[in-house]
Design a protein around this motif. Structure first.
Motif, PDB file in Angstrom:
ATOM      1  N   THR A   1      81.360  29.791   3.049  1.00  0.00           N
ATOM      2  CA  THR A   1      82.152  29.129   2.016  1.00  0.00           C
ATOM      3  C   THR A   1      81.265  28.120   1.311  1.00  0.00           C
ATOM      4  O   THR A   1      80.612  27.287   1.956  1.00  0.00           O
ATOM      5  N   VAL A   2      81.222  28.211  -0.023  1.00  0.00           N
ATOM      6  CA  VAL A   2      80.393  27.311  -0.838  1.00  0.00           C
ATOM      7  C   VAL A   2      81.240  26.741  -1.961  1.00  0.00           C
ATOM      8  O   VAL A   2      82.326  27.263  -2.247  1.00  0.00           O
ATOM      9  N   LYS A   3      80.757  25.677  -2.605  1.00  0.00           N
ATOM     10  CA  LYS A   3      81.467  25.097  -3.748  1.00  0.00           C
ATOM     11  C   LYS A   3      80.788  25.488  -5.049  1.00  0.00           C
ATOM     12  O   LYS A   3      79.556  25.547  -5.132  1.00  0.00           O
ATOM     13  N   THR A   4      81.630  25.725  -6.051  1.00  0.00           N
ATOM     14  CA  THR A   4      81.067  26.007  -7.369  1.00  0.00           C
ATOM     15  C   THR A   4      80.477  24.726  -7.957  1.00  0.00           C
ATOM     16  O   THR A   4      80.900  23.610  -7.626  1.00  0.00           O
ATOM     17  N   ASN A   5      79.466  24.911  -8.827  1.00  0.00           N
ATOM     18  CA  ASN A   5      78.901  23.730  -9.496  1.00  0.00           C
ATOM     19  C   ASN A   5      79.795  23.320 -10.655  1.00  0.00           C
ATOM     20  O   ASN A   5      80.891  23.850 -10.827  1.00  0.00           O
ATOM     21  N   ALA A   6      79.356  22.363 -11.430  1.00  0.00           N
ATOM     22  CA  ALA A   6      80.177  21.838 -12.529  1.00  0.00           C
ATOM     23  C   ALA A   6      80.549  22.912 -13.541  1.00  0.00           C
ATOM     24  O   ALA A   6      81.564  22.800 -14.232  1.00  0.00           O
ATOM     25  N   LYS A   7      79.739  23.980 -13.623  1.00  0.00           N
ATOM     26  CA  LYS A   7      80.014  25.060 -14.562  1.00  0.00           C
ATOM     27  C   LYS A   7      80.724  26.235 -13.873  1.00  0.00           C
ATOM     28  O   LYS A   7      80.818  27.324 -14.459  1.00  0.00           O
ATOM     29  N   GLY A   8      81.183  26.007 -12.654  1.00  0.00           N
ATOM     30  CA  GLY A   8      81.954  27.025 -11.955  1.00  0.00           C
ATOM     31  C   GLY A   8      81.115  28.119 -11.339  1.00  0.00           C
ATOM     32  O   GLY A   8      81.671  29.131 -10.881  1.00  0.00           O
ATOM     33  N   ARG A   9      79.775  27.911 -11.252  1.00  0.00           N
ATOM     34  CA  ARG A   9      78.908  28.995 -10.790  1.00  0.00           C
ATOM     35  C   ARG A   9      78.678  28.929  -9.285  1.00  0.00           C
ATOM     36  O   ARG A   9      78.647  27.858  -8.691  1.00  0.00           O
TER      37      ARG A   9
END
Length: 472
Positions: A408-416
């Motif tokens: 499980t990872v988090k998207t960056n500010a641009k949703g990537r």
């Protein structure tokens, strides 16, 4: 019988006069054993007149005597015992007089019947069973019948409830007199549903009747073959009006509604006739909305189809409660009440774009990169990047039907999303975003277009083929 009465007295005298006597004499013991044997009984002087009657008259007289044989073979009257009279209807009871005699008269209507009398021994009776001769009686011609019927309650009853139905069956004698039609079967009907009941000795009948559907009550007496008693029918006046209880069934509420979209509610409105799934034709239902469960606003109406199905749709103004109720039902139907939903949230859609697992092909043990972009749909209908959200990378090995969570990872500010794995097995990749209070969940399509390069057993050569991606 005299011997049976005397023997015990003689035994008592012997015992009293000779205390040394060890016990009863053998003859006395035999007498005691004979005492329990029931006496032989028989009917005498039994006669039936006439043996041929017209149905409009029907009167037949009978008489006879019941006797038993004593120890000397003499006939003695059997007084005050019950007898059973049989002549084609439920047996009637007679009682012998002090001389064992009985007599009476009955009305016979079966076209061909035999009349006889029998004595049925009880457990403590000193007499054996006996049956009189059976005398056939022939009935010719025909007679009128008439019926009455009364239903309680008489004004209103509900399907699946029980009504009490009673009445009387009679036949008309040649004199014009109406007499009870006793021991005959009549058929109580409500529509096509029916129950049979036998009339009592006074011609009356009574039966509990479960009402299955809307119908009218009547009673019918079927004619016999040949028609010695003519058929007749009577309708209940008044006949109770049958009402139908209704209910909502199989109503499907959405778990959540997309912002700016319409809610769709489907279901059925059934009546409780027959098995409880009767259609309620001519009804209309209404959909209402409330943000707090107290103040309700009209949202939409729908007719109920011939199959009792309905569909209700309305624009969702926000999260809140929904309910359905009937606007109108047929006059004989009761309202099903109001059915309310749980709190239904309003959520935004999400999606993945640009998903890929690469490179293709990939060598076993090499790195594979999984990437994609998570987006959400705004109330204005525009798709924008959805940053700082947890996304799960999932993998399904080739030949398996189960997806496994790898990371499980988090998207960056641009949703990537961009992450790497070691390729060790063939399989399929995808990205997954779990549903949240304000957002629907989503999944990417599985990447099934990548190739792998399989190492040959010879060691140096490699050959490629199309198939699922190598998995780490």
């Amino acid at each position: 019988m005299r011997r049976l009465l005397i023997a015990p007295v003689a035994a008592a005298a012997l015992v009293a006069g000779s205390p040394s006597v060890p016990g009863p004499l053998p003859g006395i013991a035999m007498a005691a054993a004979d005492e329990v044997k029931p006496a032989v009984t028989k009917f005498t002087e039994f006669q039936v007149t006439p043996t041929e009657v017209d149905a409009a008259d029907g009167l037949v007289r009978f008489s006879g005597r019941l006797v038993h044989l004593d120890a000397d073979g003499a006939e003695r009257p059997v007084a005050g015992v019950p007898l059973l009279l049989s002549y084609g209807v439920p047996e009637e009871e007679l009682v012998t007089d002090s001389d064992g005699r009985f007599a009476g008269s009955v009305y016979v209507h079966h076209s061909s019947v035999s009349l006889h009398v029998r004595y049925q021994r009880t457990a403590d009776s000193p007499y054996r069973n006996a049956v009189s001769p059976s005398v056939p009686v022939t009935v010719t011609g025909s007679a009128e019948t008439r019926l009455s019927i009364r239903v309680t309650p008489g004004d209103k009853i509900f399907a699946q409830d029980t009504a009490q139905v009673s009445g009387k069956a009679e036949w008309r004698r040649v004199t014009g007199q109406w007499l009870p039609l006793k021991g005959h079967t009549v058929r109580v009907m409500c529509g096509t549903d029916g129950q049979s009941v036998r009339t009592a000795l006074d011609g009356t009948y009574a039966i509990p009747f479960t009402v299955r559907r809307r119908c009218n009550f009547y009673v019918h007496y079927p004619s016999h073959e040949p028609q010695t008693l003519l058929s007749s029918t009577a309708s209940a006046r008044p006949t109770p009006e049958v009402h139908v209880r209704t209910r909502f069934a199989d109503v499907e509420w959405p778990r959540a509604v997309e912002r700016g979209k319409r809610i769709l509610v489907t279901g059925y409105l059934y009546g409780n006739e027959d098995a409880g799934f009767s259609p309620v034709r001519g009804a209309r239902v209404r959909l209402e909305f409330s943000p707090d469960g107290r103040r309700w606003k009209h949202a939409g109406d729908s007719p109920v189809s011939e199959e009792s199905h309905f569909e209700l749709s309305a624009l969702a103004p926000g999260k809140g409660y929904w309910r359905i109720r009937t606007l109108q039902v047929p006059s004989y139907c009761t309202s099903p009440g109001v059915l309310r939903s749980a709190l239904i949230p309003v959520k935004d859609r999400t999606r993945f774009t640009g998903f890929n697992a690469s490179p293709e092909p990939v060598r076993k043990g090499a790195a594979i990169t999984v990437k994609g972009t998570l987006q959400r749909r705004t109330p204005a209908g525009v798709w924008k990047a959805f940053g700082k959200r947890a996304v799960t990378i999932e993998f399904r090995p080739k030949g398996s039907g189960t997806w496994r969570r790898l990371r499980t990872v988090k998207t960056n500010a641009k949703g990537r999303v961009l992450t790497r794995f070691k390729a060790v097995r063939d399989g399929y990749w995808r990205l997954s975003f779990a549903e949240a209070p304000l957002f629907f969940g989503s999944r990417s399509a599985a990447d099934t277009t990548v190739r792998r390069i399989r190492e040959e057993a010879s060691g140096g050569r490699r050959s490629g083929r199309h198939g699922p991606a190598s998995v780490s």
